[in-house]
Motif scaffolding. Sequence first.
Motif, mmCIF file in Angstrom:
data_model
loop_
_atom_site.group_PDB
_atom_site.id
_atom_site.type_symbol
_atom_site.label_atom_id
_atom_site.label_comp_id
_atom_site.label_asym_id
_atom_site.label_seq_id
_atom_site.Cartn_x
_atom_site.Cartn_y
_atom_site.Cartn_z
ATOM 1 N N LEU A 87 -2.698 2.830 10.033
ATOM 2 C CA LEU A 87 -1.354 2.795 10.621
ATOM 3 C C LEU A 87 -0.409 3.717 9.850
ATOM 4 C CD1 LEU A 87 -0.994 -1.042 11.301
ATOM 5 C CD2 LEU A 87 -1.158 0.768 13.037
ATOM 6 N N LEU A 88 -0.517 3.708 8.528
ATOM 7 C CA LEU A 88 0.308 4.600 7.720
ATOM 8 C C LEU A 88 -0.058 6.063 7.975
ATOM 9 C CD1 LEU A 88 0.193 2.604 4.370
ATOM 10 C CD2 LEU A 88 2.206 2.916 5.812
ATOM 11 N N ASP A 89 -1.351 6.325 8.112
ATOM 12 C CA ASP A 89 -1.814 7.687 8.367
ATOM 13 C C ASP A 89 -1.308 8.198 9.713
ATOM 14 O OD1 ASP A 89 -3.731 9.888 7.446
ATOM 15 O OD2 ASP A 89 -4.455 9.490 9.486
ATOM 16 N N THR A 90 -1.344 7.354 10.727
ATOM 17 C CA THR A 90 -0.868 7.737 12.050
ATOM 18 C C THR A 90 0.625 8.047 12.027
ATOM 19 O OG1 THR A 90 -2.564 6.402 13.132
ATOM 20 C CG2 THR A 90 -0.627 6.960 14.442
ATOM 21 N N HIS A 91 1.368 7.291 11.236
ATOM 22 C CA HIS A 91 2.810 7.505 11.173
ATOM 23 C C HIS A 91 3.150 8.808 10.442
ATOM 24 C CE1 HIS A 91 7.068 6.331 11.025
ATOM 25 N NE2 HIS A 91 7.071 6.855 9.801
ATOM 26 N N TYR A 92 2.510 9.057 9.288
ATOM 27 C CA TYR A 92 2.906 10.190 8.454
ATOM 28 C C TYR A 92 2.097 11.457 8.726
ATOM 29 C CZ TYR A 92 5.967 7.118 5.855
ATOM 30 O OH TYR A 92 6.981 6.261 5.514
ATOM 31 N N ARG A 93 0.885 11.317 9.231
ATOM 32 C CA ARG A 93 0.032 12.483 9.538
ATOM 33 C C ARG A 93 0.042 13.523 8.410
ATOM 34 N NH1 ARG A 93 -1.697 12.114 14.627
ATOM 35 N NH2 ARG A 93 -0.531 10.786 16.073
ATOM 36 N N PRO A 94 -0.428 13.150 7.221
ATOM 37 C CA PRO A 94 -0.437 14.107 6.108
ATOM 38 C C PRO A 94 -1.398 15.265 6.382
ATOM 39 C CG PRO A 94 -1.691 12.145 5.549
ATOM 40 C CD PRO A 94 -1.021 11.845 6.846
ATOM 41 N N LYS A 95 -1.149 16.379 5.709
ATOM 42 C CA LYS A 95 -1.964 17.585 5.927
ATOM 43 C C LYS A 95 -3.365 17.434 5.358
ATOM 44 C CE LYS A 95 1.986 20.755 5.989
ATOM 45 N NZ LYS A 95 2.611 21.942 5.345
ATOM 46 N N TRP A 96 -3.532 16.580 4.386
ATOM 47 C CA TRP A 96 -4.845 16.364 3.786
ATOM 48 C C TRP A 96 -5.031 14.886 3.524
ATOM 49 C CZ3 TRP A 96 -1.152 19.590 1.541
ATOM 50 C CH2 TRP A 96 -0.345 18.979 0.566
ATOM 51 N N HIS A 97 -6.275 14.497 3.222
ATOM 52 C CA HIS A 97 -6.596 13.091 2.971
ATOM 53 C C HIS A 97 -7.397 12.989 1.673
ATOM 54 C CE1 HIS A 97 -5.780 13.080 7.331
ATOM 55 N NE2 HIS A 97 -5.342 11.859 7.102
ATOM 56 N N ILE A 98 -6.919 12.184 0.773
ATOM 57 C CA ILE A 98 -7.552 12.006 -0.525
ATOM 58 C C ILE A 98 -8.298 10.680 -0.534
ATOM 59 C CG2 ILE A 98 -7.160 11.829 -3.009
ATOM 60 C CD1 ILE A 98 -4.495 13.328 -2.537
ATOM 61 N N PRO A 99 -9.613 10.710 -0.735
ATOM 62 C CA PRO A 99 -10.367 9.438 -0.797
ATOM 63 C C PRO A 99 -9.887 8.578 -1.961
ATOM 64 C CG PRO A 99 -11.836 11.338 -0.574
ATOM 65 C CD PRO A 99 -10.487 11.884 -0.884
ATOM 66 N N VAL A 152 6.378 2.184 -1.785
ATOM 67 C CA VAL A 152 5.370 2.851 -2.613
ATOM 68 C C VAL A 152 4.187 3.287 -1.743
ATOM 69 C CG1 VAL A 152 3.759 2.575 -4.539
ATOM 70 C CG2 VAL A 152 6.043 1.533 -4.640
ATOM 71 N N MET A 153 3.723 2.398 -0.860
ATOM 72 C CA MET A 153 2.623 2.734 0.044
ATOM 73 C C MET A 153 2.986 3.915 0.928
ATOM 74 S SD MET A 153 1.818 -1.223 1.043
ATOM 75 C CE MET A 153 0.805 -0.826 2.458
ATOM 76 N N ALA A 154 4.215 3.938 1.422
ATOM 77 C CA ALA A 154 4.655 5.019 2.298
ATOM 78 C C ALA A 154 4.707 6.345 1.551
ATOM 79 C CB ALA A 154 6.026 4.677 2.879
ATOM 80 N N ARG A 155 5.220 6.316 0.330
ATOM 81 C CA ARG A 155 5.324 7.543 -0.463
ATOM 82 C C ARG A 155 3.943 8.122 -0.750
ATOM 83 N NH1 ARG A 155 8.666 5.652 -3.650
ATOM 84 N NH2 ARG A 155 7.339 4.935 -5.362
ATOM 85 N N LEU A 156 2.977 7.264 -1.070
ATOM 86 C CA LEU A 156 1.613 7.736 -1.326
ATOM 87 C C LEU A 156 0.967 8.268 -0.053
ATOM 88 C CD1 LEU A 156 0.380 4.860 -3.684
ATOM 89 C CD2 LEU A 156 1.032 7.179 -4.345
ATOM 90 N N ALA A 157 1.227 7.607 1.075
ATOM 91 C CA ALA A 157 0.632 8.037 2.339
ATOM 92 C C ALA A 157 1.107 9.428 2.728
ATOM 93 C CB ALA A 157 0.967 7.032 3.436
ATOM 94 N N LYS A 158 2.346 9.757 2.439
ATOM 95 C CA LYS A 158 2.886 11.077 2.775
ATOM 96 C C LYS A 158 2.090 12.191 2.105
ATOM 97 C CE LYS A 158 7.705 9.531 3.240
ATOM 98 N NZ LYS A 158 9.072 9.645 2.658
ATOM 99 N N PHE A 159 1.530 11.883 0.933
ATOM 100 C CA PHE A 159 0.810 12.894 0.160
ATOM 101 C C PHE A 159 -0.710 12.764 0.289
ATOM 102 C CE2 PHE A 159 4.980 12.619 -1.822
ATOM 103 C CZ PHE A 159 5.335 13.963 -1.867
ATOM 104 N N GLY A 160 -1.166 12.092 1.340
ATOM 105 C CA GLY A 160 -2.591 12.060 1.629
ATOM 106 C C GLY A 160 -3.321 10.818 1.189
ATOM 107 N N LEU A 161 -2.629 9.907 0.507
ATOM 108 C CA LEU A 161 -3.268 8.649 0.102
ATOM 109 C C LEU A 161 -3.053 7.599 1.191
ATOM 110 C CD1 LEU A 161 -2.337 8.724 -3.664
ATOM 111 C CD2 LEU A 161 -4.636 8.864 -2.715
ATOM 112 N N SER A 162 -3.443 7.999 2.401
ATOM 113 C CA SER A 162 -3.393 7.102 3.556
ATOM 114 C C SER A 162 -4.815 6.759 3.989
ATOM 115 C CB SER A 162 -2.622 7.760 4.703
ATOM 116 O OG SER A 162 -3.190 9.029 5.028
ATOM 117 N N THR A 163 -5.712 6.806 3.036
ATOM 118 C CA THR A 163 -7.125 6.516 3.266
ATOM 119 C C THR A 163 -7.427 5.094 2.812
ATOM 120 O OG1 THR A 163 -7.551 7.488 1.091
ATOM 121 C CG2 THR A 163 -7.846 8.920 3.016
ATOM 122 N N PRO A 164 -8.539 4.507 3.289
ATOM 123 C CA PRO A 164 -8.890 3.150 2.836
ATOM 124 C C PRO A 164 -9.012 3.087 1.324
ATOM 125 C CG PRO A 164 -10.209 3.768 4.729
ATOM 126 C CD PRO A 164 -9.476 5.011 4.303
#
Length: 305
Positions: free
Chosen positions: A238-250, A177-189
């Motif tokens: 760490l999730l953000d570095t792995h997936y490098r999404p195009k945008w970041h959602i706070p 679930v964490m990985a799926r969200l990170a792919k779409f920009g929810l890799s923020t604190p």
Amino acid sequence: MARPKMILAGGSGFLGRHLTRHFTQLGYHVVLLSRRNTPSTVQWDGCTLGPWAAELEGAAVLLNMAGRSVDCRYTARNRAAITQSRIESTRVLGEAVAACQNPPAVWINSSTATIYEDTTGDAPVNTEATGRIGRNFSEMVAQQWEAMFWLTPTPSTRRIVVRTAIVLGADGGALPVMARLAKFGLSTPQSTGQQWVSWLHVQDFCRAIEFLIGRPVLEGTFNVCSPHPILNQELTSLLDTHYRPKWHIPQPKWLLEVGAFLLGTETELVLKSRKVVPRRLQDAGFQFRYPTCAGALADLLAQVA
């Protein structure tokens, strides 16, 4: 030569699948106690004695993981189900063990690292000896769970409580679930990102259970988690570095509250700060295969679908 028998109560989920595979490969005959009536399980209801209790005779290991999922809204009905499913299954297993002519050699009962109170900032880590037990709903459930475990005398059976942290695996639990969200920009604190996350690679979880079973001198309560808890902001990085999404959602707290409501869960699962270490496991000589979260994620994220 007969294979040693492991009774796994409530083992039909993510962790149960891994434990079944792990111990089957070690040569155990794993018997699953489940509320589901299937050809591969022995049916029980988790609260009353029945024919299933005969399976405990001569077992090498009884491992209880039964309990309703906490991934839900904490309504009065769900709170009651979460509490009673843990207490009642533990109570009836105690009755079954006490009635055995040849009881299991060791009984390992699940608990949770959430038993410790919220730990923020530079506060000391929670060990088995020095951890500060909390008083909120989840922490009280864990205390009642453990109290029921120790209630029934089982003089011929060694007993162990495992206070398990968040177990990371590629095929279940929180990580997909964490990985799926990170792919779409929810890799923020999440919220401030300053909450501590105690975690464990699923391979080390199975290996820790094997370690505890194999050392007859070990009994009592054990924290089962990595020796290196990580801040939420470091985990999401760490999730953000792995997936490098195009945008970041706070992810401010208010947005997490809305999301939890829509998903039918509680923000406590991501906002409570858990700073727990496995002092007794380490003192007993257990060696973690994945001691750091970076190493664990490097292994697991490559396998996440």
